[in-house]
Design a protein around this motif. Structure first.
Motif, short mmCIF file in Angstrom:
data_model
loop_
_atom_site.label_atom_id
_atom_site.label_comp_id
_atom_site.label_asym_id
_atom_site.label_seq_id
_atom_site.Cartn_x
_atom_site.Cartn_y
_atom_site.Cartn_z
N THR A 84 0.83 -1.20 0.00
CA THR A 84 0.00 0.00 0.00
C THR A 84 0.87 1.25 0.00
O THR A 84 0.61 2.22 -0.74
CB THR A 84 -0.92 0.00 1.24
OG1 THR A 84 -1.68 -1.21 1.26
CG2 THR A 84 -1.86 1.18 1.21
N GLY A 114 -7.25 1.08 -1.75
CA GLY A 114 -8.02 0.07 -2.48
C GLY A 114 -7.16 -1.12 -2.84
O GLY A 114 -7.62 -2.27 -2.75
N LEU A 115 -5.92 -0.86 -3.24
CA LEU A 115 -5.01 -1.96 -3.55
C LEU A 115 -4.74 -2.80 -2.31
O LEU A 115 -4.77 -4.04 -2.36
CB LEU A 115 -3.72 -1.41 -4.13
CG LEU A 115 -2.66 -2.42 -4.58
CD1 LEU A 115 -1.92 -1.91 -5.82
CD2 LEU A 115 -1.65 -2.70 -3.47
N ALA A 118 -7.79 -4.91 -1.47
CA ALA A 118 -7.93 -6.05 -2.38
C ALA A 118 -7.00 -7.18 -1.98
O ALA A 118 -7.37 -8.36 -2.03
CB ALA A 118 -7.66 -5.60 -3.81
N TYR A 122 -9.26 -10.24 -1.09
CA TYR A 122 -9.43 -11.14 -2.23
C TYR A 122 -8.11 -11.29 -2.98
O TYR A 122 -7.95 -10.79 -4.10
CB TYR A 122 -10.52 -10.62 -3.18
CG TYR A 122 -10.97 -11.65 -4.18
CD1 TYR A 122 -11.77 -12.71 -3.80
CD2 TYR A 122 -10.59 -11.55 -5.52
CE1 TYR A 122 -12.19 -13.66 -4.72
CE2 TYR A 122 -11.00 -12.49 -6.45
CZ TYR A 122 -11.81 -13.54 -6.04
OH TYR A 122 -12.22 -14.48 -6.94
N GLU A 124 -6.60 -13.01 -5.13
CA GLU A 124 -6.53 -13.91 -6.28
C GLU A 124 -5.27 -13.60 -7.07
O GLU A 124 -4.64 -12.56 -6.87
CB GLU A 124 -7.79 -13.75 -7.13
CG GLU A 124 -7.99 -14.77 -8.25
CD GLU A 124 -7.86 -16.22 -7.80
OE1 GLU A 124 -6.69 -16.70 -7.79
OE2 GLU A 124 -8.86 -16.85 -7.47
N VAL A 127 -4.84 -10.16 -8.64
CA VAL A 127 -4.64 -9.10 -7.66
C VAL A 127 -3.19 -9.11 -7.18
O VAL A 127 -2.54 -8.07 -7.07
CB VAL A 127 -5.60 -9.28 -6.46
CG1 VAL A 127 -5.32 -8.23 -5.38
CG2 VAL A 127 -7.05 -9.18 -6.93
N SER A 131 -0.68 -5.95 -8.11
CA SER A 131 -0.06 -5.20 -7.01
C SER A 131 1.45 -5.42 -6.98
O SER A 131 2.22 -4.49 -6.70
CB SER A 131 -0.67 -5.61 -5.67
OG SER A 131 -0.52 -7.00 -5.44
#
Length: 347
Positions: A84, A114-115, A118, A122, A124, A127, A131
């Motif tokens: 982040t 938001g990153l 995520a 989640y 996955e 993601v 990131s």
């Protein structure tokens, strides 16, 4: 044949993420410099590299202890926070400050949070990879403006040697990889080889397994391939006909994010600290371009090796290719070897 094409596509995705990290780092060096993000007072001081290596060793020890004493969720939180924070660096220089509060770019902060959310809620594979790519570009750009050519060369050389020792000698990098995989954080890039693959549902392979057919995985500085399913036992006579024993029969590839970041530090440094008047390719100094080419030559050899079915240290090949490419490009561009290596101030 279909499995071979899936692997080719997976290797292409790995190369694409590497390219994003390197081009992103190149694009960020000037904005980061203008924003005052340079982390050290003297970028030409090679002891900066030693301090960074020391930090890596300390972080590795802390992570190994955390996995041993079952406080690995603390490590997960720290990594998500780092992702982040690094993404905020990127968004602050790329997103116009159309909305600010208390001196903060609200949109940039919202994107970074938001990153992070995520990753927590989640994680996955897409993601993780998205990131990781942003983190990689940010880290390479920050270190690129903070490490001059000599410190960058020292950093890549030491980490290549350390990576080889930690994978082939002490093997503690394999133990670290085993713990990191279960955290589902952007320390490892996940490359699916089927549309149905889910990182959230996959059973993580064991990189410390002695059986090469069990599948391998990776963490920083280590590349491997992995199969989400556990192998079945087969006799020697069955091995040749068992599809599961085929190194091409796997559902995902894994490669450490550090494998993308560390070589990119030299690419960014070569571009940022290039002497004036040096030749360029599409506006990028030639030594930086040839360093990139060297990275992909090393990556090609690395992927060829790991697709045979076992983990390998990535940085010796990747850093070696990047350094060789940089030196060759610097010499072709007319720099002397002493200047190319950043040794002139010390001779």
């Amino acid at each position: 044949m279909e499995r071979r094409w899936r692997l080719v596509g997976g290797c292409g995705l790995i190369a694409g993420i590497f390219l994003f990290v390197q081009l992103g780092a190149l694009a960020l060096v000037q904005p980061f410099d203008s924003a005052g993000y340079q982390a050290v007072e003297d970028p030409s001081d090679p002891t900066n590299s030693l301090m960074y290596v020391g930090a890596i060793l300390a972080a590795t020890a802390v992570m190994l202890l955390a996995f041993r004493y079952d406080v690995d969720q603390l490590i997960r939180g720290l990594i998500v926070f780092s992702a982040t924070w690094l993404s905020l660096y990127v968004f602050q220089v790329l997103v116009p400050p159309v909305l600010t509060y208390a001196g903060l770019n609200v949109v940039a902060v919202a994107l970074a949070l938001g990153l992070g959310a995520a990753l927590l809620l989640y994680p996955e594979w897409y993601v993780i990879d998205a990131s990781g790519a942003v983190m990689g570009a940010a880290a390479a750009g920050l270190f690129g403006i903070s490490f001059g050519i000599l410190p960058a060369l020292v950093l890549l050389t030491i980490l290549a040697v350390y990576d080889a020792i930690s994978v082939y000698g002490t093997e503690h990098m394999l133990t670290l990889a085993s713990g990191v995989m279960d955290l589902k954080v952007p320390v490892v890039l996940v490359i699916p080889l089927s549309l149905s693959y889910s990182y959230l549902d996959a059973t993580m392979p064991d990189p410390t397994a002695e059986d090469e057919d069990e599948g391998e995985t990776a963490a920083d500085g280590e590349a491997a391939v992995g199969d989400e399913n556990q192998p079945t036992e087969t006799s020697d006579d069955e091995a040749d006909t068992d599809d599961h024993a085929d190194p091409l029969d796997r559902d995902a590839l894994f490669i450490g994010l550090g494998d993308a970041i560390i070589p990119s530090v030299l690419v960014a440094s070569a571009a940022f600290f290039a002497p004036s008047g040096i030749g360029t390719v599409l506006g990028v100094p030639l030594p930086a371009v040839t360093a990139m080419v060297g990275t992909y030559l090393g990556l090609a050899v690395l992927l060829w090796m790991v697709l045979k079915g076992r983990a390998h240290a990535g940085l010796p090949l990747l850093n070696g290719g990047t350094i060789a490419g940089y030196v060759l490009g610097a010499l072709v561009a007319g720099m002397g070897l002493v200047d190319a290596l950043g040794l002139a101030p010390y001779l």
